[in-house]
Enzyme design. Structure first.
Site, PDB file in Angstrom:
ATOM      1  N   THR A 230       0.838  -1.198   0.000  1.00 44.30           N
ATOM      2  CA  THR A 230       0.000   0.000   0.000  1.00 44.30           C
ATOM      3  C   THR A 230       0.877   1.254   0.000  1.00 44.30           C
ATOM      4  O   THR A 230       0.410   2.334   0.331  1.00 44.30           O
ATOM      5  CB  THR A 230      -0.931   0.028   1.229  1.00 44.30           C
ATOM      6  OG1 THR A 230      -0.121  -0.106   2.420  1.00 44.30           O
ATOM      7  CG2 THR A 230      -1.953  -1.087   1.190  1.00 44.30           C
ATOM      8  N   ALA A 231       2.147   1.097  -0.391  1.00 47.60           N
ATOM      9  CA  ALA A 231       3.101   2.211  -0.346  1.00 47.60           C
ATOM     10  C   ALA A 231       3.251   2.849  -1.723  1.00 47.60           C
ATOM     11  O   ALA A 231       2.482   3.739  -2.088  1.00 47.60           O
ATOM     12  CB  ALA A 231       4.439   1.716   0.198  1.00 47.60           C
ATOM     13  N   ARG A 232       4.222   2.402  -2.491  1.00 45.43           N
ATOM     14  CA  ARG A 232       4.448   2.877  -3.848  1.00 45.43           C
ATOM     15  C   ARG A 232       4.727   1.677  -4.741  1.00 45.43           C
ATOM     16  O   ARG A 232       5.466   0.770  -4.381  1.00 45.43           O
ATOM     17  CB  ARG A 232       5.630   3.854  -3.903  1.00 45.43           C
ATOM     18  CG  ARG A 232       5.302   5.258  -3.400  1.00 45.43           C
ATOM     19  CD  ARG A 232       4.324   5.963  -4.330  1.00 45.43           C
ATOM     20  NE  ARG A 232       4.051   7.341  -3.934  1.00 45.43           N
ATOM     21  CZ  ARG A 232       3.050   7.706  -3.158  1.00 45.43           C
ATOM     22  NH1 ARG A 232       2.241   6.786  -2.657  1.00 45.43           N
ATOM     23  NH2 ARG A 232       2.856   8.993  -2.880  1.00 45.43           N
ATOM     24  N   ASP A 256      -2.302  -2.470  -3.638  1.00 44.95           N
ATOM     25  CA  ASP A 256      -3.084  -1.256  -3.877  1.00 44.95           C
ATOM     26  C   ASP A 256      -2.355  -0.325  -4.839  1.00 44.95           C
ATOM     27  O   ASP A 256      -2.956   0.609  -5.364  1.00 44.95           O
ATOM     28  CB  ASP A 256      -3.346  -0.531  -2.550  1.00 44.95           C
ATOM     29  CG  ASP A 256      -4.226   0.695  -2.716  1.00 44.95           C
ATOM     30  OD1 ASP A 256      -5.359   0.545  -3.222  1.00 44.95           O
ATOM     31  OD2 ASP A 256      -3.778   1.812  -2.370  1.00 44.95           O
ATOM     32  N   GLU A 261       0.451   1.459 -12.851  1.00 48.14           N
ATOM     33  CA  GLU A 261      -0.891   2.023 -12.754  1.00 48.14           C
ATOM     34  C   GLU A 261      -1.019   3.275 -13.624  1.00 48.14           C
ATOM     35  O   GLU A 261      -0.045   4.025 -13.779  1.00 48.14           O
ATOM     36  CB  GLU A 261      -1.255   2.323 -11.295  1.00 48.14           C
ATOM     37  CG  GLU A 261      -0.336   3.290 -10.576  1.00 48.14           C
ATOM     38  CD  GLU A 261      -0.701   3.448  -9.105  1.00 48.14           C
ATOM     39  OE1 GLU A 261      -1.289   4.499  -8.772  1.00 48.14           O
ATOM     40  OE2 GLU A 261      -0.397   2.555  -8.305  1.00 48.14           O
ATOM     41  N   HIS A 279      -5.325   2.041  -5.960  1.00 44.08           N
ATOM     42  CA  HIS A 279      -4.650   3.121  -5.220  1.00 44.08           C
ATOM     43  C   HIS A 279      -5.660   3.845  -4.323  1.00 44.08           C
ATOM     44  O   HIS A 279      -5.758   5.071  -4.304  1.00 44.08           O
ATOM     45  CB  HIS A 279      -4.000   4.118  -6.186  1.00 44.08           C
ATOM     46  CG  HIS A 279      -2.838   4.837  -5.588  1.00 44.08           C
ATOM     47  ND1 HIS A 279      -1.611   4.931  -6.193  1.00 44.08           N
ATOM     48  CD2 HIS A 279      -2.707   5.496  -4.405  1.00 44.08           C
ATOM     49  CE1 HIS A 279      -0.781   5.629  -5.442  1.00 44.08           C
ATOM     50  NE2 HIS A 279      -1.434   5.987  -4.343  1.00 44.08           N
TER      51      HIS A 279
END
Length: 325
Positions: A230-232, A256, A261, A279
């Site tokens: 869920t970071a980068r 995420d 993306e 995201h």
């Protein structure tokens, strides 16, 4: 004061008309666009840029009046800090907005993976009804080692939630010597990879962390571990992840964020042991409102010459000194 908001082309953070109706005595004007013209960039005293808006040198070169830029994110990996500093433009992010939401989203992904919800949902969708219809082990929280790579605000928020559920928690973060709450054990990246049943990422994207999880790291993981990010996205080498999934080094990936993306590889979209969310970890109605309010508040403070703690280049030369005024 003229403030230009550059909204995301991927996701509209700003509602139509949201900043159009203010009191007549309001000392600033806000203009919102997803595709700023050269004229808009040239006349802006301050610019607020949302997620996925890349601030590069060619864009900065068009900012003739700008004194401050606020990136309405935590990460600044898509900002040319040097170009802004050279032109005397102060840069700020918005600090720790959405920390609790990201921790909650990560916790939801971890529990979904641990409780085999993907397997069970697919099984029942096909007409089955058996609790044995899953791959891998189903462990209780107290029997699960959760490894956190990155132990800043978000990692710590997740650790508090996981500790309440009984997880054994370890972390790797060169900047954090000791967990003062005593709920997590620090150590090396190698030891975390070897121990953790679930690995969750909570660190910024920098040149040092880009593709931190690569073939070498995946080969050192406890076989069958689950990866949560869920970071980068670019912290993970997507090609290496797909190879790790294929070989079974990674049993599940719940992501995420992705380096590709908003168009993830079709192989990940279709993979039965991969779950993707768009995201969205930062989002709640509360956090979205805070994000926009904090961005505008930081911008107004900077334009008034007030101290803002989230400025990342406070020593940059002033515009006048560089001859840009």
């Amino acid at each position: 004061m003229n403030i230009l908001m550059i909204d995301s082309l991927r996701v509209n953070y700003v509602e139509p008309g949201e900043y159009c109706c203010g009191p007549e005595q309001q000392p600033y004007a806000v203009e919102v666009t997803s595709n700023p013209s050269d004229e808009q960039l040239a006349r802006a005293d301050g610019i607020i840029a949302f997620h996925s808006v890349v601030i590069d040198e060619p864009l900065v070169a068009k900012m003739h009046r700008c004194r401050a830029l606020v990136k309405a994110t935590i990460g600044l990996d898509d900002v040319d800090v040097e170009a802004l500093s050279t032109k005397g433009i102060l840069l700020s992010n918005i600090g720790s907005v959405g920390v609790e939401e990201v921790a909650e989203h990560a916790m939801a992904l971890i529990l979904s993976a641990q409780r085999k919800l993907l397997d069970y949902a697919a099984h029942t969708r096909r007409g089955g009804w058996s609790w044995r219809a899953h791959s891998g082990e189903v462990k209780a929280c107290r029997d699960t080692v959760l490894g956190l790579i990155g132990y800043g605000a978000t990692g710590q928020a997740l650790a508090r939630r996981a500790a309440a559920m009984g997880y054994q928690i370890c972390y790797y973060d060169p900047c954090v010597e000791k967990c003062v709450e005593g709920i997590a054990e620090g150590g090396s990246l190698e030891s975390l990879l070897a121990r953790a049943d679930v690995i969750s990422l909570h660190l910024p994207l920098t040149p040092d962390t880009r593709h931190l999880l690569n073939d070498r790291c995946f080969s050192r993981m406890k076989r069958g571990a689950t990866l949560v990010n869920t970071a980068r996205g670019a912290i993970v080498d997507t090609d290496a992840l797909q190879r790790a999934l294929q070989s079974g080094l990674v049993s599940m990936a719940f992501l995420d964020v992705l380096q590709e993306e908003p168009t993830p590889p079709q192989a990940l979209i279709d993979h039965e042991r991969v779950l993707l969310t768009p995201h969205a970890a930062f989002y709640s109605e509360r956090s979205l409102g805070q994000l926009k309010a904090r961005a505008l508040g930081a911008m107004l403070s900077l334009l008034r010459g007030e101290r803002v703690d989230t400025v990342v280049n406070p020593d940059c030369a002033r515009m006048e000194a560089k001859g840009y005024a």
